[in-house]
Design a protein around this motif. Structure first.
Motif, PDB file in Angstrom:
ATOM      1  N   ARG A  16      28.697 -40.714 -20.405  1.00  0.00           N
ATOM      2  CA  ARG A  16      29.123 -39.701 -19.433  1.00  0.00           C
ATOM      3  C   ARG A  16      28.358 -39.828 -18.123  1.00  0.00           C
ATOM      4  N   THR A  19      30.430 -41.962 -15.642  1.00  0.00           N
ATOM      5  CA  THR A  19      31.510 -41.192 -15.026  1.00  0.00           C
ATOM      6  C   THR A  19      30.958 -40.237 -13.976  1.00  0.00           C
ATOM      7  N   TYR A  22      29.879 -42.214 -10.940  1.00  0.00           N
ATOM      8  CA  TYR A  22      31.058 -42.663 -10.198  1.00  0.00           C
ATOM      9  C   TYR A  22      31.649 -41.513  -9.374  1.00  0.00           C
ATOM     10  N   ASN A  23      31.770 -40.350  -9.981  1.00  0.00           N
ATOM     11  CA  ASN A  23      32.323 -39.192  -9.273  1.00  0.00           C
ATOM     12  C   ASN A  23      31.440 -38.763  -8.100  1.00  0.00           C
TER      13      ASN A  23
END
Length: 176
Positions: A16, A19, A22-23
């Motif tokens: 996680r 992710t 990246y966000n």
């Protein structure tokens, strides 16, 4: 989630964290890449490759040497430069169809937005004209210091010194 928590999760290779990272950073890093690599698909590939390098090489990040964002920005910029210099990339761009150039002209109006996406344009504008020119060549266009020296017609040592001084000036603006 704080940056320290994110870093700890990345070091532990928690899925996680990828992710979340990246966000948090993809838009600003993509803006830097897009400024160097005009083809959207190529730029997206470089973005993905950059995140993989960041993920795999997180152990080489040292907090005492600088901020995490600065480190990932350098990883991304270097990945884009590697792509630009790659033989395969250069060969694929030798015979572009003419409609590709129309697309580039249409996109030029959005170039300012891409640079502003990371919020540096206003700070760079405050620098001396020579600094603006050097930062534009080295960071936004991906020139090496030697290439910038050749382009500007000044000695390599001068480019290195001016670059260091300009980056220090930029740091001072950012700390205000």
């Amino acid at each position: 989630m704080t940056q320290e928590q994110l870093l700890a999760m990345i070091v532990q290779k928690e899925e996680r964290a990828y992710t979340h990272m990246y966000n948090m950073y993809s838009k600003s890093l993509f803006a830097v890449i897009s400024n160097m690599i005009k083809d959207k698909e190529e730029a997206e590939d470089v973005l993905q490759e950059s995140f993989v390098k960041i993920w795999k090489n997180i152990d080489s990040y040292t907090e005492s040497k600088g901020r995490f964002y600065t480190w990932i920005l350098n990883v991304t910029r270097n990945t884009a430069i590697d792509k630009l210099r790659s033989k395969g990339f250069n060969n694929s761009k030798k015979n572009l169809p003419s409609d590709n150039f129309v697309h580039l002209l249409e996109d030029s109006s959005r170039m300012t937005y891409r640079i502003d996406a990371i919020g540096l344009r206003d700070f760079v504008k405050k620098l001396k004209p020579k600094c603006i020119e050097i930062i534009n060549l080295l960071f936004f266009k991906g020139y090496t210091q030697q290439e910038a020296s050749d382009e500007l017609g000044i000695p390599l040592g001068t480019v290195k010194t001016q670059n260091r001084n300009c980056i220090n000036d930029l740091r001072n603006f950012l700390q205000v």
